[in-house]
Design a protein around this motif. Structure first.
Motif, short mmCIF file in Angstrom:
data_model
loop_
_atom_site.label_atom_id
_atom_site.label_comp_id
_atom_site.label_asym_id
_atom_site.label_seq_id
_atom_site.Cartn_x
_atom_site.Cartn_y
_atom_site.Cartn_z
N CYS A 217 39.32 -17.51 41.61
CA CYS A 217 40.50 -18.37 41.66
C CYS A 217 41.27 -18.22 42.97
O CYS A 217 41.15 -17.20 43.66
CB CYS A 217 41.42 -18.05 40.47
N SER A 218 42.07 -19.23 43.28
CA SER A 218 42.91 -19.22 44.49
C SER A 218 43.91 -18.07 44.42
O SER A 218 44.27 -17.60 43.34
CB SER A 218 43.70 -20.53 44.60
N VAL A 219 44.39 -17.65 45.58
CA VAL A 219 45.40 -16.60 45.66
C VAL A 219 46.60 -17.01 44.82
O VAL A 219 47.04 -18.16 44.87
CB VAL A 219 45.82 -16.35 47.13
N GLY A 220 47.11 -16.08 44.01
CA GLY A 220 48.26 -16.36 43.15
C GLY A 220 47.89 -16.90 41.79
O GLY A 220 48.76 -17.15 40.95
N THR A 221 46.58 -17.09 41.54
CA THR A 221 46.12 -17.52 40.22
C THR A 221 45.03 -16.55 39.75
O THR A 221 44.43 -15.84 40.55
CB THR A 221 45.59 -18.96 40.21
N PHE A 222 44.79 -16.58 38.44
CA PHE A 222 43.87 -15.62 37.84
C PHE A 222 42.96 -16.32 36.85
O PHE A 222 43.38 -17.21 36.13
CB PHE A 222 44.68 -14.52 37.14
#
Length: 120
Positions: free
Chosen positions: A14-19
């Motif tokens: 996932c993109s940075v800041g997401t999980f």
């Protein structure tokens, strides 16, 4: 793979800041209850990595529990807690529950365990 709404595609990480949420197969900003966000892997996990604690305030893994509200890391289940379990005391220096050894308090030097399970 996980649906990443920031990128509009399915991704392995996932993109940075997401999980990555393995239940919904989506990238989420906050992991569901019972899961904790691991920054290194960008995944929602049931357990945090070694030497980190699961914070139920925001469902993330942390090296030190919250100061406001004050919480203590418990090395038995690796969760942040409002108060330490019986037989342990909240250490104000490292914010961890310190367990008695043979009935002797393990509070830092010049501190003692009070009836509220806090080293003072």
């Amino acid at each position: 793979m996980y649906a990443d709404s920031k990128l509009g595609i399915c991704v392995y990480m996932c993109s940075v800041g997401t999980f990555a949420d393995s239940v919904t197969r989506k990238c989420v900003t906050t992991c569901p209850n019972g899961y904790f966000a691991v920054n290194e892997t960008r995944r929602c996990e049931l357990h945090c990595p070694v030497n980190s604690f699961g914070s139920t305030l925001n469902n993330i893994c942390v090296s030190m529990c919250s100061i406001d509200p004050l919480q203590y890391g418990d090395s038995v289940d690796w969760l942040c807690k409002d108060s330490c379990p019986l037989g342990s005391y909240g250490n104000p220096i490292n914010q961890q529950c310190m367990y008695d050894i043979g009935g002797i308090s393990t509070c830092p030097p010049n501190y003692y365990g009070n009836p509220n399970n806090i080293c003072v």
